[in-house]
Write a protein that holds these residues in place. Structure first.
Motif, PDB file in Angstrom:
ATOM      1  N   ARG A  33       8.143  12.741   4.667  1.00 40.30           N
ATOM      2  CA  ARG A  33       7.855  11.470   3.970  1.00 40.30           C
ATOM      3  C   ARG A  33       7.353  11.829   2.576  1.00 40.30           C
ATOM      4  O   ARG A  33       6.741  12.880   2.387  1.00 40.30           O
ATOM      5  CB  ARG A  33       6.777  10.680   4.712  1.00 40.30           C
ATOM      6  CG  ARG A  33       7.207  10.226   6.079  1.00 40.30           C
ATOM      7  CD  ARG A  33       7.686   8.792   6.094  1.00 40.30           C
ATOM      8  NE  ARG A  33       8.305   8.474   7.370  1.00 40.30           N
ATOM      9  CZ  ARG A  33       7.624   8.028   8.419  1.00 40.30           C
ATOM     10  NH1 ARG A  33       6.326   7.817   8.336  1.00 40.30           N
ATOM     11  NH2 ARG A  33       8.265   7.783   9.552  1.00 40.30           N
ATOM     12  N   SER A  49       5.105  15.027  -1.316  1.00 37.43           N
ATOM     13  CA  SER A  49       5.803  14.894  -0.052  1.00 37.43           C
ATOM     14  C   SER A  49       5.125  15.755   0.998  1.00 37.43           C
ATOM     15  O   SER A  49       4.370  16.686   0.671  1.00 37.43           O
ATOM     16  CB  SER A  49       7.276  15.282  -0.184  1.00 37.43           C
ATOM     17  OG  SER A  49       7.390  16.673  -0.445  1.00 37.43           O
ATOM     18  N   ALA A  96       8.779   6.846   0.927  1.00 38.11           N
ATOM     19  CA  ALA A  96      10.157   7.058   1.352  1.00 38.11           C
ATOM     20  C   ALA A  96      10.193   7.991   2.551  1.00 38.11           C
ATOM     21  O   ALA A  96       9.308   8.827   2.733  1.00 38.11           O
ATOM     22  CB  ALA A  96      10.982   7.631   0.201  1.00 38.11           C
ATOM     23  N   LYS A  98      12.532  10.703   4.761  1.00 39.85           N
ATOM     24  CA  LYS A  98      13.677  11.623   4.738  1.00 39.85           C
ATOM     25  C   LYS A  98      14.030  11.967   6.166  1.00 39.85           C
ATOM     26  O   LYS A  98      13.251  12.613   6.871  1.00 39.85           O
ATOM     27  CB  LYS A  98      13.325  12.882   3.954  1.00 39.85           C
ATOM     28  CG  LYS A  98      14.462  13.898   3.919  1.00 39.85           C
ATOM     29  CD  LYS A  98      14.030  15.193   3.278  1.00 39.85           C
ATOM     30  CE  LYS A  98      13.949  15.123   1.802  1.00 39.85           C
ATOM     31  NZ  LYS A  98      13.751  16.475   1.193  1.00 39.85           N
ATOM     32  N   TYR A 103      16.227  11.328   1.030  1.00 42.85           N
ATOM     33  CA  TYR A 103      15.362  10.197   1.347  1.00 42.85           C
ATOM     34  C   TYR A 103      16.263   8.980   1.563  1.00 42.85           C
ATOM     35  O   TYR A 103      16.933   8.516   0.627  1.00 42.85           O
ATOM     36  CB  TYR A 103      14.367   9.962   0.222  1.00 42.85           C
ATOM     37  CG  TYR A 103      13.272  10.994   0.189  1.00 42.85           C
ATOM     38  CD1 TYR A 103      13.383  12.138  -0.592  1.00 42.85           C
ATOM     39  CD2 TYR A 103      12.126  10.840   0.969  1.00 42.85           C
ATOM     40  CE1 TYR A 103      12.380  13.091  -0.593  1.00 42.85           C
ATOM     41  CE2 TYR A 103      11.114  11.790   0.967  1.00 42.85           C
ATOM     42  CZ  TYR A 103      11.256  12.916   0.185  1.00 42.85           C
ATOM     43  OH  TYR A 103      10.255  13.856   0.200  1.00 42.85           O
ATOM     44  N   TRP A 106      13.355   3.438   2.131  1.00 49.15           N
ATOM     45  CA  TRP A 106      12.383   3.221   1.059  1.00 49.15           C
ATOM     46  C   TRP A 106      11.541   1.992   1.342  1.00 49.15           C
ATOM     47  O   TRP A 106      12.043   0.988   1.871  1.00 49.15           O
ATOM     48  CB  TRP A 106      13.116   3.027  -0.267  1.00 49.15           C
ATOM     49  CG  TRP A 106      13.848   4.248  -0.714  1.00 49.15           C
ATOM     50  CD1 TRP A 106      15.084   4.660  -0.320  1.00 49.15           C
ATOM     51  CD2 TRP A 106      13.378   5.230  -1.640  1.00 49.15           C
ATOM     52  NE1 TRP A 106      15.411   5.832  -0.930  1.00 49.15           N
ATOM     53  CE2 TRP A 106      14.388   6.214  -1.752  1.00 49.15           C
ATOM     54  CE3 TRP A 106      12.199   5.377  -2.384  1.00 49.15           C
ATOM     55  CZ2 TRP A 106      14.263   7.323  -2.578  1.00 49.15           C
ATOM     56  CZ3 TRP A 106      12.078   6.478  -3.211  1.00 49.15           C
ATOM     57  CH2 TRP A 106      13.095   7.444  -3.296  1.00 49.15           C
TER      58      TRP A 106
END
Length: 116
Positions: A33, A49, A96, A98, A103, A106
């Motif tokens: 994330r 991230s 976001a 992934k 990603y 959203w």
């Protein structure tokens, strides 16, 4: 996956804010994330991230030492603690998700405004 970001607002330079991103739904997988931001007239950039399994973190150079990303796997949330905020941190912040290499989910964005 639906992502709901919260915690934005108006803060004076030098102050702190904590953003939170709550996820709902069942993704095929969760690799990481992240928090992105987009300032007026600028491209969206990755701020921080965190990998979902190992908790490996990444920070943009502009926020290293000031921002901290954390996750709660049980609650399916990712937070971004922002300290020593600067005027240039003003932006819309997006969380976001992934699933694998990109990603692909959203959130709606939350506005952070840093004033002098």
């Amino acid at each position: 996956v639906q992502l709901q970001a919260s915690g934005g607002g108006l803060v004076q330079a030098g102050g702190s804010l904590r953003l939170s991103c709550a996820a709902s739904g069942r993704p095929f997988s969760t690799y990481a994330r992240g928090w992105f931001r987009q300032a007026p007239g600028k491209e969206r950039e990755l701020v921080a991230s965190i990998s979902w399994s190992g908790g490996i973190t990444y920070y943009a150079d502009s926020v290293k030492g000031r921002f901290t990303i954390s996750r709660d796997n049980a609650k399916n949330t990712v937070d971004l603690q922002m300290n020593s905020l600067k005027l240039e941190d003003t932006a819309v912040y997006y969380c976001a998700h992934k699933s694998r290499s990109t990603y692909d989910y959203w959130g709606q964005g939350t506005l952070v405004t840093v004033s002098s």
